[in-house]
Design a protein around this motif. Structure first.
Motif, PDB file in Angstrom:
ATOM      1  N   MET A  89     -24.102   3.860 -11.732  1.00  0.00           N
ATOM      2  CA  MET A  89     -23.399   2.712 -11.168  1.00  0.00           C
ATOM      3  C   MET A  89     -23.835   2.529  -9.721  1.00  0.00           C
ATOM      4  N   LEU A  90     -24.319   1.344  -9.422  1.00  0.00           N
ATOM      5  CA  LEU A  90     -24.779   1.005  -8.079  1.00  0.00           C
ATOM      6  C   LEU A  90     -23.775   0.066  -7.430  1.00  0.00           C
ATOM      7  N   GLY A  91     -23.632   0.170  -6.124  1.00  0.00           N
ATOM      8  CA  GLY A  91     -22.753  -0.743  -5.400  1.00  0.00           C
ATOM      9  C   GLY A  91     -23.366  -1.112  -4.072  1.00  0.00           C
ATOM     10  N   VAL A  92     -23.124  -2.333  -3.653  1.00  0.00           N
ATOM     11  CA  VAL A  92     -23.613  -2.804  -2.365  1.00  0.00           C
ATOM     12  C   VAL A  92     -22.573  -3.764  -1.784  1.00  0.00           C
ATOM     13  N   SER A  93     -22.419  -3.735  -0.472  1.00  0.00           N
ATOM     14  CA  SER A  93     -21.496  -4.648   0.215  1.00  0.00           C
ATOM     15  C   SER A  93     -22.249  -5.336   1.347  1.00  0.00           C
ATOM     16  N   PRO A  94     -22.969  -6.403   1.023  1.00  0.00           N
ATOM     17  CA  PRO A  94     -23.750  -7.093   2.056  1.00  0.00           C
ATOM     18  C   PRO A  94     -22.835  -7.764   3.083  1.00  0.00           C
ATOM     19  N   ARG A  95     -23.298  -7.809   4.318  1.00  0.00           N
ATOM     20  CA  ARG A  95     -22.547  -8.446   5.401  1.00  0.00           C
ATOM     21  C   ARG A  95     -23.455  -9.436   6.130  1.00  0.00           C
ATOM     22  N   TYR A  96     -22.850 -10.548   6.540  1.00  0.00           N
ATOM     23  CA  TYR A  96     -23.585 -11.553   7.302  1.00  0.00           C
ATOM     24  C   TYR A  96     -22.615 -12.253   8.243  1.00  0.00           C
ATOM     25  N   GLU A  97     -22.850 -12.137   9.516  1.00  0.00           N
ATOM     26  CA  GLU A  97     -22.041 -12.777  10.551  1.00  0.00           C
ATOM     27  C   GLU A  97     -20.543 -12.614  10.315  1.00  0.00           C
TER      28      GLU A  97
END
Length: 124
Positions: free
Chosen positions: A3-11
């Motif tokens: 199981m992969l997880g990512v929490s991208p952030r932008y401004e």
């Protein structure tokens, strides 16, 4: 299964995404388990339409998972808000949501199945 997880952030804005990938060949029962998660996700996505009740998004997945014996392992709502937190914005799609989907809403759909004997968990 991994199981992969990512929490991208932008401004200052963020989202969360979790997916299960297969790193080897699957046993038949593992393939069936993942296919149930995919089917539940697709049923939820089909309800994500302007004017539909938000609880219908969650309900479509939850009904299916219950019918195939996996309902007890789906422990949170299918629709997560996105914005300033990873998944806890005000407009979510849960079994207790009391609004209709408005124009312009953004939402992440996530069918999580956790604590499943033999499979442990997955997210679609």
């Amino acid at each position: 299964m991994v199981m992969l997880g990512v929490s991208p952030r932008y401004e200052g804005y963020t989202s969360a995404l979790g997916r299960t990938v297969v790193a080897a060949s699957l046993r038949r029962n593992s393939r069936d388990f993942l296919n149930h998660g995919i089917e539940a996700y697709e049923r939820a996505a089909n309800q994500f339409k302007l004017g539909n009740p938000a609880r219908a998004v969650d309900g479509a997945a939850r009904e299916y998972l219950t019918a195939v014996g996996l309902g007890a392992y789906h422990t949170y709502g299918v629709g997560h808000g996105i914005g300033f937190t990873e998944c806890l914005e005000g407009k979510t799609a849960t079994s207790s949501s009391d609004y209709d989907l408005p124009k312009g809403i953004a939402m992440m759909l996530d069918v999580g199945l956790f604590g499943v004997p033999e499979h442990f968990g997955a997210s679609t």
